[in-house]
Design a protein around this motif. Sequence first.
Motif, PDB file in Angstrom:
ATOM      1  N   THR A   1      33.895  12.106 -42.403  1.00 21.34           N
ATOM      2  CA  THR A   1      32.679  11.515 -42.280  1.00 21.34           C
ATOM      3  C   THR A   1      32.429   9.926 -42.353  1.00 21.34           C
ATOM      4  OG1 THR A   1      31.769  13.503 -43.926  1.00 21.34           O
ATOM      5  CG2 THR A   1      30.343  11.373 -43.713  1.00 21.34           C
ATOM      6  N   GLY A   2      33.561   9.316 -43.097  1.00 21.33           N
ATOM      7  CA  GLY A   2      33.665   7.852 -43.262  1.00 21.33           C
ATOM      8  C   GLY A   2      34.060   7.270 -41.752  1.00 21.33           C
TER       9      GLY A   2
ATOM     10  N   GLY B   1      39.215  19.290 -50.341  1.00 21.49           N
ATOM     11  CA  GLY B   1      37.951  18.519 -50.328  1.00 21.49           C
ATOM     12  C   GLY B   1      37.769  17.225 -49.656  1.00 21.49           C
ATOM     13  N   MET B   2      39.360  16.534 -49.323  1.00 18.04           N
ATOM     14  CA  MET B   2      38.878  15.258 -49.039  1.00 18.04           C
ATOM     15  C   MET B   2      38.965  15.167 -47.411  1.00 18.04           C
ATOM     16  SD  MET B   2      39.439  13.079 -51.492  1.00 18.04           S
ATOM     17  CE  MET B   2      40.216  11.429 -50.795  1.00 18.04           C
ATOM     18  N   LYS B   3      39.355  15.994 -46.825  1.00 16.89           N
ATOM     19  CA  LYS B   3      39.449  16.148 -45.222  1.00 16.89           C
ATOM     20  C   LYS B   3      37.974  15.799 -44.750  1.00 16.89           C
ATOM     21  CE  LYS B   3      41.922  19.055 -43.154  1.00 16.89           C
ATOM     22  NZ  LYS B   3      42.468  20.286 -42.656  1.00 16.89           N
ATOM     23  N   VAL B   4      36.777  16.217 -45.225  1.00 12.82           N
ATOM     24  CA  VAL B   4      35.570  16.123 -44.763  1.00 12.82           C
ATOM     25  C   VAL B   4      35.022  14.656 -45.312  1.00 12.82           C
ATOM     26  CG1 VAL B   4      34.386  17.136 -46.994  1.00 12.82           C
ATOM     27  CG2 VAL B   4      33.353  17.201 -44.445  1.00 12.82           C
TER      28      VAL B   4
ATOM     29  N   PRO C   1      25.698  19.999 -37.856  1.00 18.04           N
ATOM     30  CA  PRO C   1      26.097  21.416 -38.169  1.00 18.04           C
ATOM     31  C   PRO C   1      27.894  21.572 -38.900  1.00 18.04           C
ATOM     32  CG  PRO C   1      25.151  21.290 -35.976  1.00 18.04           C
ATOM     33  CD  PRO C   1      25.290  19.678 -36.660  1.00 18.04           C
ATOM     34  N   LEU C   2      28.601  20.715 -38.352  1.00 21.67           N
ATOM     35  CA  LEU C   2      29.963  20.696 -38.858  1.00 21.67           C
ATOM     36  C   LEU C   2      29.919  20.221 -40.495  1.00 21.67           C
ATOM     37  CD1 LEU C   2      33.039  21.272 -38.464  1.00 21.67           C
ATOM     38  CD2 LEU C   2      33.023  18.700 -37.604  1.00 21.67           C
ATOM     39  N   LEU C   3      29.304  19.230 -40.464  1.00 20.43           N
ATOM     40  CA  LEU C   3      29.133  18.599 -42.050  1.00 20.43           C
ATOM     41  C   LEU C   3      28.584  19.853 -43.032  1.00 20.43           C
ATOM     42  CD1 LEU C   3      27.970  14.935 -41.293  1.00 20.43           C
ATOM     43  CD2 LEU C   3      30.466  15.839 -41.849  1.00 20.43           C
TER      44      LEU C   3
ATOM     45  N   LEU D   1      35.473   6.655 -33.825  1.00 16.09           N
ATOM     46  CA  LEU D   1      35.740   7.877 -32.946  1.00 16.09           C
ATOM     47  C   LEU D   1      37.175   8.678 -33.096  1.00 16.09           C
ATOM     48  CD1 LEU D   1      34.678   9.858 -30.475  1.00 16.09           C
ATOM     49  CD2 LEU D   1      35.892   8.201 -29.186  1.00 16.09           C
ATOM     50  N   ASN D   2      38.098   7.818 -32.787  1.00 15.14           N
ATOM     51  CA  ASN D   2      39.449   8.457 -32.984  1.00 15.14           C
ATOM     52  C   ASN D   2      39.837   8.825 -34.410  1.00 15.14           C
ATOM     53  OD1 ASN D   2      40.052   8.324 -29.897  1.00 15.14           O
ATOM     54  ND2 ASN D   2      40.587   6.160 -30.253  1.00 15.14           N
ATOM     55  N   GLY D   3      39.399   8.100 -35.310  1.00 14.18           N
ATOM     56  CA  GLY D   3      39.741   8.356 -36.602  1.00 14.18           C
ATOM     57  C   GLY D   3      39.024   9.742 -36.992  1.00 14.18           C
ATOM     58  N   SER D   4      37.862   9.847 -36.551  1.00 14.77           N
ATOM     59  CA  SER D   4      37.133  11.188 -37.020  1.00 14.77           C
ATOM     60  C   SER D   4      37.808  12.433 -36.307  1.00 14.77           C
ATOM     61  CB  SER D   4      35.810  11.126 -36.514  1.00 14.77           C
ATOM     62  OG  SER D   4      35.179  11.076 -35.100  1.00 14.77           O
ATOM     63  N   LEU D   5      38.295  12.143 -35.156  1.00 15.43           N
ATOM     64  CA  LEU D   5      39.100  13.259 -34.281  1.00 15.43           C
ATOM     65  C   LEU D   5      40.338  13.536 -34.797  1.00 15.43           C
ATOM     66  CD1 LEU D   5      38.236  12.061 -30.597  1.00 15.43           C
ATOM     67  CD2 LEU D   5      37.223  13.956 -31.660  1.00 15.43           C
TER      68      LEU D   5
END
Length: 448
Positions: free
Chosen positions: A116-117, A109-112, A227-229, A149-153
């Motif tokens: 998001t952050g 559950g931590m990945k999302v 949609p992904l979230l 951006l790159n952190g979310s990627l």
Amino acid sequence: MSERATAPTTAPAATSAPVASAASAASAENLPEPNAKLTTREKKWIVYDVGNSAFVMLSTAVVPIYANSLLQSAGQSNIVSTWGYAQTIASLIIAVMMPVLGSMADVQGMKVKFFTGFFLTGVVACCAMALPLSWLIFLVVCILATVGLNGSLTFYDSMLVDITSNERMDRVSSHGFAWGYIGSTIPFIACIALIFGGPSLFGWSTVACTRASFVITALWWVAFTIPLLTSYKQVHYRATAGQTGEAIRGTFAELGSTFRAIRKNKPLWMFMIAFFFYIDAVNTVISMSTSYGTQLGIDSTHLVMALLITQFVAFPSAIAYGKLAGRFGAKTMITTAVIAYICIVLFAAFFLRSATEFWILAILVGLFQGGIQALSRSYYGKIIPKNRANEYYGFYDIFGKTASIIGTFLVATTTSLTGNASVGVLSIAILLIVALIFLLLQKDPTRK
């Protein structure tokens, strides 16, 4: 054949941190056959590429030109060096943060949450770029947006192992980049139309229209992230939500064991070294192309339109690369792209002097850029343990972002020392040759 049956047999060394198996969850997903249509979950994962690619496109084509205008107003002139150092700082921040956060994100559950952050950080910073800022503060905000951006990627890439199977990874990853390329053109065209047509239609200044384009891009990014979230479910994890505290306390021990496991897995570490060098070239070409063209004196209209053509060329090329990988193997296609990039860099260094050559460069990059990025992401996902995907993708990001540090710093420093941007571009070829050597020496674990 199940996903587990095709996963690599090399596993990380045992550690004190709790490990949760998600094999039953994976088997319950009823994943489709390799050639079946894309599932709803796969499509919702893909559309995030459509959202974030709009910001990538804006950062490549418009932001350096806008930053250059701020620099010139302040009496500065060398956009290649300044932009190169800004990108280097952003890459360094990501390279330092991602392995630790990636290990924490492998908890159920931590990945999302981490995704998001970083996504929200990028969106807020993108909007903040629309404020009337000095060139230095603007670059700081750009760095924050790039980090977001790159952190979310990093977390987005690691989600690939949760939403599809090994047999479908090349195809799904390629579709992500492909639709990202073509989808990003919609807000980009709107932004360019506003920048060029806004002053006469609305009476706004060109600067005001450019700032408005940052807000438009941020809204597009948000729309295609929802949609992904709302659909993502973490299938593979190493610890359950109830074991979060123990898992986080064991993060550094986990990182050490993962590093040792990578070191013992020769095909994996050889690929990571090759990736380190060739992705350097890819990221540097992407981030520095517009600033390089600007310094050569190419008109901004030609720069923007040529980069738009890159997106349209990259769309079918990325999908074709995914199909060719199914026939010839991902590693073979990655190697082909590295050879092509060597030729591209040589062309940029020796022949790029006018808008015509820049258009040719844009088309050549479009043919191989999406393919090498997509297959690198999916090939790596095939050869790592799935329940530690985020941690391994954290190391993947170290190699990718550290390479970006070296690439942009090398180009910026060489340009500053020699006063010749072409010499800086030429230095990238050395990195590609080193990558090619490691790829040729590596034994592909996915080919039996």
